[in-house]
Design a protein around this motif. Structure first.
Motif, short mmCIF file in Angstrom:
data_model
loop_
_atom_site.label_atom_id
_atom_site.label_comp_id
_atom_site.label_asym_id
_atom_site.label_seq_id
_atom_site.Cartn_x
_atom_site.Cartn_y
_atom_site.Cartn_z
N SER A 94 4.40 -6.16 -3.62
CA SER A 94 3.81 -5.27 -2.61
C SER A 94 4.18 -5.72 -1.20
O SER A 94 4.24 -6.92 -0.93
CB SER A 94 2.27 -5.29 -2.74
N PRO A 95 4.38 -4.78 -0.29
CA PRO A 95 4.62 -5.17 1.09
C PRO A 95 3.35 -5.69 1.79
O PRO A 95 3.43 -6.32 2.84
CB PRO A 95 5.12 -3.88 1.76
N ASP A 96 2.19 -5.47 1.17
CA ASP A 96 0.93 -5.87 1.78
C ASP A 96 0.55 -7.30 1.39
O ASP A 96 0.42 -7.62 0.20
CB ASP A 96 -0.18 -4.90 1.34
#
Length: 185
Positions: A94-96
């Protein structure tokens, strides 16, 4: 209805042990209200119902970050179900940052050895908090490299030496991160 009242209602719903409680609690993950999401997470964690795993399987890898984090927290707290490992591993990409950190924690809690290699790869994450959580998860999985990396992140010079001496190829990413970190190198 007050948030406190709805939280109590969710707790009572879970206390009944009725499987019909799972659906509404998972639906509450979609709420814009962080308090409602948190109440649903707490209620599902308290339920310890394996039946919640199926509806939550895909949540860590899709949807808005708060929903993904909530799902990972619940999956990590429920009794181990091997079906959760693959989707959680996918969510490590995930980019988060909060999603990656929570997923690493959940994988450590589940204690499944299939998580070792993906967690080792996560030791190269650009975020130090995510790297730390991955190292802690590996240590929880009784992975020697994980314990050394966890100690390294604490600033242990001996861990740095032991990790380098291990000649374990999985130690490369954390050693590079240690060199680049102002705290350890």
């Amino acid at each position: 209805e007050t948030l406190e009242g709805s939280d109590r209602a969710r707790q009572e719903l879970v206390a009944t042990g009725d499987l019909r409680a799972i659906g509404p609690l998972i639906t509450a993950f979609e709420s814009q209200d962080a308090g409602v999401r948190e109440a649903a997470v707490r209620a599902l964690q308290a339920s310890r119902r394996r039946e919640a795993v199926g509806p939550l399987i895909d949540r860590p890898r899709q949807g808005p970050p708060p929903v993904r984090v909530a799902a990972a927290r619940v999956l990590g707290a429920l009794p181990h179900d091997g079906r959760a490992i693959g989707p959680l591993v996918e969510a490590l990409a995930s980019p988060d940052q909060q999603v990656r950190k929570t997923v690493a924690w959940a994988l450590g809690e589940l204690g499944d050895q299939r998580a070792v290699e993906p967690l080792v790869r996560t030791l190269g994450d650009q975020d130090s908090i995510v790297r730390r959580q991955a190292a802690d998860a590996l240590a929880k999985l009784q992975e020697p490299v994980g314990r050394l990396i966890s100690d390294l992140l604490e600033g242990s010079e001996q861990a740095l030496k032991d990790l380098a001496a291990s000649r374990d190829p999985r130690s490369i990413a954390p050693l590079v991160a240690a060199i680049q970190s102002p705290q350890t190198g």
